[in-house]
Scaffold this motif. Structure first.
Motif, PDB file in Angstrom:
ATOM      1  N   ALA A 159      27.603 -24.732  65.939  1.00  0.00           N
ATOM      2  CA  ALA A 159      28.821 -25.040  66.679  1.00  0.00           C
ATOM      3  C   ALA A 159      29.960 -25.269  65.689  1.00  0.00           C
ATOM      4  CB  ALA A 159      28.601 -26.276  67.543  1.00  0.00           C
ATOM      5  N   PRO A 160      31.184 -24.810  66.013  1.00  0.00           N
ATOM      6  CA  PRO A 160      32.302 -24.986  65.088  1.00  0.00           C
ATOM      7  C   PRO A 160      32.773 -26.436  64.987  1.00  0.00           C
ATOM      8  CG  PRO A 160      33.060 -23.990  67.136  1.00  0.00           C
ATOM      9  CD  PRO A 160      31.571 -24.066  67.215  1.00  0.00           C
ATOM     10  N   LEU A 161      32.368 -27.268  65.953  1.00  0.00           N
ATOM     11  CA  LEU A 161      32.835 -28.654  66.001  1.00  0.00           C
ATOM     12  C   LEU A 161      31.677 -29.566  66.352  1.00  0.00           C
ATOM     13  CD1 LEU A 161      35.184 -30.718  66.005  1.00  0.00           C
ATOM     14  CD2 LEU A 161      35.606 -30.094  68.370  1.00  0.00           C
ATOM     15  N   LEU A 162      31.550 -30.631  65.581  1.00  0.00           N
ATOM     16  CA  LEU A 162      30.524 -31.642  65.811  1.00  0.00           C
ATOM     17  C   LEU A 162      31.203 -32.932  66.208  1.00  0.00           C
ATOM     18  CD1 LEU A 162      27.587 -32.776  65.532  1.00  0.00           C
ATOM     19  CD2 LEU A 162      28.158 -33.226  63.124  1.00  0.00           C
ATOM     20  N   VAL A 163      30.783 -33.528  67.325  1.00  0.00           N
ATOM     21  CA  VAL A 163      31.234 -34.854  67.724  1.00  0.00           C
ATOM     22  C   VAL A 163      30.023 -35.759  67.601  1.00  0.00           C
ATOM     23  CG1 VAL A 163      32.129 -36.299  69.593  1.00  0.00           C
ATOM     24  CG2 VAL A 163      33.068 -34.005  69.221  1.00  0.00           C
ATOM     25  N   ALA A 164      30.109 -36.740  66.701  1.00  0.00           N
ATOM     26  CA  ALA A 164      28.968 -37.561  66.335  1.00  0.00           C
ATOM     27  C   ALA A 164      29.212 -39.028  66.635  1.00  0.00           C
ATOM     28  CB  ALA A 164      28.675 -37.387  64.844  1.00  0.00           C
TER      29      ALA A 164
END
Length: 193
Positions: free
Chosen positions: A3-8
């Motif tokens: 995925a181009p974006l990780l929300v952690a």
């Protein structure tokens, strides 16, 4: 494909307001982000986060509680700087600065851009031995605005991973850069009091 974006979400669910990140990730189950975003609750698994930061995403948004000298429940968007050599890497724990240092140590490629959506805590136990589950009222009230902020921020980052972080709104602030460390405190200004 990564995925181009990780929300952690990061934080310990047994340490009061430190559970802010995991609570926001849980709230995102009711208001999911676009499918091209990887959303994950890392809790206190710093090694997992370090490896995922090396997994090819262009941008990562860490959601965490962080003391910055604001009113409890205040959200800040912080652009993390790459760790310098004075920050020791740590494989067991979730100090974000040490996790970024670990990821830098483990990988040969540069880290992705890292933003931190931080919430000013009201209650953090003195040590890990003090178990205190549950968010304070002020931090619990910040969960829904954090989800809203992520829904505003994520489309901008998907369109342009280098886009300037948008202002979060009236009761929130857009923080100045701090070294990848979330606990950085900034002096309160007259308008914060």
């Amino acid at each position: 494909m990564t995925a181009p974006l990780l929300v952690a979400g990061v934080g310990n669910i047994f340490l009061a307001d430190d559970a802010f990140g995991p609570e926001v990730i849980r709230a995102l189950e009711q208001r999911p982000l676009p499918t091209q975003v990887r959303v994950r609750d890392y809790g206190i698994r710093g090694l997992d986060l370090a490896y995922d930061l090396l997994g090819g995403c262009a941008t990562a948004v860490l959601v965490d509680a962080a003391r910055r000298g604001q009113r409890p429940g205040t959200l800040s968007l912080i652009e993390a700087e790459p760790p310098d050599s004075t920050v020791p890497p740590e494989a067991h724990g979730m100090d974000p600065a040490k996790v970024l240092a670990l990821a830098t140590h483990l990988g040969e490629e540069p880290l992705p851009r890292v933003l931190v959506l931080a919430c000013e805590p009201e209650v953090l136990p003195a040590g890990d031995e003090d178990i205190l589950p549950g968010l304070s009222a002020a931090v619990r009230a910040a969960v829904a605005p954090a989800v809203t902020a992520l829904h505003a921020l994520v489309p901008l980052l998907l369109a342009d991973p280098a886009a300037p972080a948008a202002a979060l709104g009236r009761s929130m602030e857009n923080g100045p850069p701090h070294p990848a460390a979330l606990p950085a405190r900034t002096p309160a200004t007259a308008e914060d009091r």
